[in-house]
Write a protein that holds these residues in place. Structure first.
Motif, PDB file in Angstrom:
ATOM      1  N   UNK A  51       0.859  -1.179   0.000  1.00 12.47           N
ATOM      2  CA  UNK A  51       0.000   0.000   0.000  1.00 12.47           C
ATOM      3  C   UNK A  51       0.894   1.228   0.000  1.00 12.47           C
ATOM      4  N   UNK A  52       1.023   1.834  -1.148  1.00 11.05           N
ATOM      5  CA  UNK A  52       1.798   3.065  -1.202  1.00 11.05           C
ATOM      6  C   UNK A  52       0.891   4.233  -0.861  1.00 11.05           C
ATOM      7  N   UNK A  53       1.484   5.336  -0.475  1.00  6.11           N
ATOM      8  CA  UNK A  53       0.668   6.448  -0.011  1.00  6.11           C
ATOM      9  C   UNK A  53       1.046   7.766  -0.650  1.00  6.11           C
ATOM     10  N   UNK A  54       0.449   8.835  -0.122  1.00  2.00           N
ATOM     11  CA  UNK A  54       0.747  10.188  -0.588  1.00  2.00           C
ATOM     12  C   UNK A  54       1.895  10.732   0.261  1.00  2.00           C
ATOM     13  N   UNK A  55       2.489  11.850  -0.165  1.00  2.00           N
ATOM     14  CA  UNK A  55       3.531  12.446   0.684  1.00  2.00           C
ATOM     15  C   UNK A  55       3.010  12.772   2.088  1.00  2.00           C
ATOM     16  N   UNK A  56       1.779  13.261   2.170  1.00  2.00           N
ATOM     17  CA  UNK A  56       1.234  13.596   3.492  1.00  2.00           C
ATOM     18  C   UNK A  56       1.153  12.344   4.366  1.00  2.00           C
ATOM     19  N   UNK A  57       0.663  11.261   3.790  1.00  2.00           N
ATOM     20  CA  UNK A  57       0.554  10.023   4.581  1.00  2.00           C
ATOM     21  C   UNK A  57       1.927   9.507   4.979  1.00  2.00           C
ATOM     22  N   UNK A  58       2.872   9.663   4.073  1.00  2.00           N
ATOM     23  CA  UNK A  58       4.216   9.200   4.379  1.00  2.00           C
ATOM     24  C   UNK A  58       4.812   9.992   5.543  1.00  2.00           C
ATOM     25  N   UNK A  59       4.506  11.293   5.583  1.00  2.00           N
ATOM     26  CA  UNK A  59       4.998  12.104   6.700  1.00  2.00           C
ATOM     27  C   UNK A  59       4.337  11.666   7.999  1.00  2.00           C
ATOM     28  N   UNK A  60       3.033  11.397   7.928  1.00  2.00           N
ATOM     29  CA  UNK A  60       2.287  11.079   9.141  1.00  2.00           C
ATOM     30  C   UNK A  60       2.607   9.722   9.721  1.00  2.00           C
ATOM     31  N   UNK A  61       3.125   8.795   8.930  1.00  2.00           N
ATOM     32  CA  UNK A  61       3.410   7.472   9.495  1.00  2.00           C
ATOM     33  C   UNK A  61       4.772   7.461  10.184  1.00  2.00           C
ATOM     34  N   UNK A  62       5.524   8.547  10.070  1.00  2.00           N
ATOM     35  CA  UNK A  62       6.858   8.603  10.705  1.00  2.00           C
ATOM     36  C   UNK A  62       6.733   8.793  12.209  1.00  2.00           C
ATOM     37  N   UNK A  63       7.861   8.741  12.920  1.00  2.00           N
ATOM     38  CA  UNK A  63       7.751   8.714  14.375  1.00  2.00           C
ATOM     39  C   UNK A  63       7.594  10.083  15.034  1.00  2.00           C
ATOM     40  N   UNK A  64       8.522  11.000  14.746  1.00  2.00           N
ATOM     41  CA  UNK A  64       8.521  12.288  15.440  1.00  2.00           C
ATOM     42  C   UNK A  64       8.496  13.427  14.417  1.00  2.00           C
ATOM     43  N   UNK A  65       7.959  14.567  14.837  1.00  2.00           N
ATOM     44  CA  UNK A  65       7.722  15.630  13.839  1.00  2.00           C
ATOM     45  C   UNK A  65       9.020  16.080  13.166  1.00  2.00           C
ATOM     46  N   UNK A  66      10.116  16.171  13.936  1.00  2.00           N
ATOM     47  CA  UNK A  66      11.358  16.662  13.320  1.00  2.00           C
ATOM     48  C   UNK A  66      11.966  15.635  12.361  1.00  2.00           C
ATOM     49  N   UNK A  67      11.450  14.403  12.373  1.00  2.00           N
ATOM     50  CA  UNK A  67      11.944  13.364  11.465  1.00  2.00           C
ATOM     51  C   UNK A  67      11.113  13.269  10.190  1.00  2.00           C
ATOM     52  N   UNK A  68      10.102  14.120  10.065  1.00  2.00           N
ATOM     53  CA  UNK A  68       9.158  13.961   8.950  1.00  2.00           C
ATOM     54  C   UNK A  68       9.196  15.146   7.993  1.00  2.00           C
ATOM     55  N   UNK A  69      10.287  15.914   8.041  1.00  2.00           N
ATOM     56  CA  UNK A  69      10.400  17.062   7.134  1.00  2.00           C
ATOM     57  C   UNK A  69      10.971  16.600   5.800  1.00  2.00           C
ATOM     58  N   UNK A  70      10.405  17.143   4.715  1.00  2.00           N
ATOM     59  CA  UNK A  70      10.902  16.797   3.378  1.00  2.00           C
ATOM     60  C   UNK A  70      11.681  17.973   2.798  1.00  2.00           C
ATOM     61  N   UNK A  71      12.791  17.667   2.158  1.00  2.00           N
ATOM     62  CA  UNK A  71      13.525  18.682   1.384  1.00  2.00           C
ATOM     63  C   UNK A  71      13.264  18.359  -0.077  1.00  2.00           C
ATOM     64  N   UNK A  72      12.611  19.283  -0.779  1.00  2.00           N
ATOM     65  CA  UNK A  72      12.144  19.038  -2.137  1.00  2.00           C
ATOM     66  C   UNK A  72      13.180  19.504  -3.161  1.00  2.00           C
ATOM     67  N   UNK A  73      13.736  18.563  -3.900  1.00  2.00           N
ATOM     68  CA  UNK A  73      14.806  18.909  -4.834  1.00  2.00           C
ATOM     69  C   UNK A  73      14.290  19.769  -5.997  1.00  2.00           C
ATOM     70  N   UNK A  74      12.963  19.765  -6.215  1.00  2.00           N
ATOM     71  CA  UNK A  74      12.404  20.528  -7.340  1.00  2.00           C
ATOM     72  C   UNK A  74      12.615  22.026  -7.157  1.00  2.00           C
ATOM     73  N   UNK A  75      12.492  22.525  -5.934  1.00  2.00           N
ATOM     74  CA  UNK A  75      12.655  23.969  -5.722  1.00  2.00           C
ATOM     75  C   UNK A  75      13.442  24.273  -4.445  1.00  2.00           C
ATOM     76  N   UNK A  76      14.074  23.230  -3.867  1.00  2.00           N
ATOM     77  CA  UNK A  76      14.923  23.385  -2.681  1.00  2.00           C
ATOM     78  C   UNK A  76      14.156  23.885  -1.456  1.00  2.00           C
ATOM     79  N   UNK A  77      12.843  23.713  -1.448  1.00  2.00           N
ATOM     80  CA  UNK A  77      12.064  24.130  -0.283  1.00  2.00           C
ATOM     81  C   UNK A  77      11.951  22.972   0.716  1.00  2.00           C
ATOM     82  N   UNK A  78      11.521  23.306   1.931  1.00  2.00           N
ATOM     83  CA  UNK A  78      11.179  22.290   2.932  1.00  2.00           C
ATOM     84  C   UNK A  78       9.659  22.163   2.965  1.00  2.00           C
TER      85      UNK A  78
END
Ligand code: ATP
Ligand code: MG
Length: 440
Positions: A143-170
């Protein structure tokens, strides 16, 4: 289960000028992976400790990438890659400077797998069975998910930040940026629920608290106290893996003290708890060695916690000035090491090395009398383990220093004379960079 969690579908976007993650601090391998996925039309984010540590101005241990490309698609994009894990949901891309782990976004909150090859016996047989199943069939059931779901299944908030290579944003779906600034470790979703799903998260919370010097969010802290007994349900292989990660971290002393304060050490590793304050000295000595750049052998790290008990055994079976009672020593070592090794699924190899290492130390409590004695011992495959354990025992004042120094001088002499089987290089095997352990 996820339906009970309020998923923030639109992330907070922190543009490049407003954060400190710079491409120059990301490994060239991870950058290659991110760019190739992006150019092939996929989403490609850096995630986990890599992003967190760069935001904190620390050097990350490794870099993890998440994407909406499926494992088979990732595999096809990188020739130097392979699909790993029992459920074939991860791809390892190999580079000269290390492995980049690439995962497909997923929704499931289930805990990560133990790294391949970690556990002997039962579970690795399971792995072999799975290997025989056609890969496509297994991946289909994922069961693959969306980016939001992928963030939410992680353990702690500081471990769920994404760095987006498309525009270098977080991209922040969980409030991790605020927590990072406030240096707070917060569970994603109700901590009681998250610890029931995976009790190892309690150990990880205390590790991050010490390593990052963060505060635990009060609800998270209370939940660890409430749920600590759940740690007994965790798989031994994952406990042993986590334990080794801690011993290698260079913060073993602080983390074990935290586990002790929260009543978790006595559940996971009662032998370490029983070592009392002597354990603190041993772990501090181990941390100093890691800080100096040593990479102690796993058997040394695991054996370190038993050194206080081992010193007690030596006092009994090898009193100063008397011969070592070998059968009594061997029996005592079996009794000391075998129950915890079985409980924590420590490999037979590491058990053998710990036992041989300690047995060898009993032969080194007197200065060497003949060069031959030194050559013979130093040639044994277990000698590096013996020597490193002996050194730790001496540095933590469990064993007297003089005989160790005599042995050290003898080993130095042998090293400079450079005989065929140079024991010096063997004694110092831990100085060579070791191959990086494959990650979960
Ligand atoms: P480290 O610096 O120790 O590598 P890390 O945060 O990168 O820290 P990893 O064990 O490498 O930790 O895991 C990578 C990421 O995977 C984590 O940051 C987290 O988002 C997620 N993760 C790992 N283990 C769990 C778990 N048990 N439950 C939920 N998410 C997890
Ligand atoms: Mg990591």
């Amino acid at each position: 289960m996820n339906s009970t969690l309020p998923i923030r579908h639109e992330p907070r976007v922190v543009p490049r000028p407003e954060h400190t993650v710079s491409r120059s601090d990301i490994s060239s391998g991870a950058l290659k992976v991110l760019y190739r996925l992006h150019r092939s039309g996929y989403l490609a984010y850096l995630v986990g400790g890599g992003v967190r540590d760069l935001l904190l101005g620390k050097r990350p241990k490794d870099f993890d990438v998440v994407t909406n490309a499926r494992p088979q698609e990732i595999r096809r994009l990188f020739r130097n890659s392979r699909i790993i894990g029992r459920r074939f949901r991860l791809v390892h891309v190999m580079f000269a400077d290390g492995i980049v782990e690439v995962a497909t976004f997923r929704a499931s909150p289930e805990p990560p797998e133990v790294p391949d090859g970690w556990e002997e016996g039962e579970e690795s047989e399971l792995a072999t069975e799975a290997e025989e199943t056609p890969r496509e069939a297994v991946v289909e059931t994922e069961v693959f998910g969306s980016p939001a779901e992928d963030a939410w299944r992680r353990d702690f908030t500081v471990n769920a930040l994404f760095y987006n290579i498309a525009d270098y944003s977080i991209l922040d779906y969980v409030g991790g940026m605020e927590d990072l600034e406030a240096r707070v470790l917060r569970s994603i979703g109700p901590p009681d629920l998250r610890f029931r799903e995976d009790p190892v998260r309690m150990l990880r919370a205390l590790e991050y608290m010490v390593r990052l010097e963060f505060e635990l969010e009060p609800e998270l802290e209370a939940a660890i106290h409430r749920n600590r007994e759940l740690i007994l349900d965790a798989s031994p292989a994952r406990l042993a893996y986590e334990l080794l990660e801690v011993l290698k971290s260079g913060s073993a002393h602080g983390i074990c003290s935290a586990w002790r304060r929260f009543g978790i050490l006595k559940l996971v590793f009662p032998e370490a708890e029983a070592a009392g304050s002597a354990l603190g000295k041993v772990l501090r000595a181990a941390d100093r060695r890691v800080a100096m750049g040593f990479e102690p052998h796993d058997a040394v790290l695991l054996g370190a916690s038993f050194l206080p008990a081992f010193a007690g055994i030596l006092a009994r079976v090898a009193p100063p000035g008397q011969r070592v009672d070998n059968p009594a020593l061997l029996e005592a070592l079996d009794n000391l090491l075998e129950p915890p090794a079985a409980r924590l699924h420590i490999s037979n190899r590491n058990l053998h090395l710990m036992k041989q290492g300690m047995f060898t130390i009993s032969k080194m409590l007197k200065a060497p009398e003949k060069g031959r004695q030194v050559t013979r011992l130093a040639r044994q495959e277990y000698f590096p383990v013996a020597w490193q354990l002996y050194t730790l025992a001496v540095e933590s004042e469990l064993l007297p220093r003089e005989p160790w120094e005599a042995w050290n001088r003898a080993l130095d002499r042998l090293r400079t004379h450079g005989t065929a089987a140079d024991p010096g290089t063997r004694a110092r095997r831990d100085r060579r960079p070791r191959r990086r352990r494959r990650r979960r």
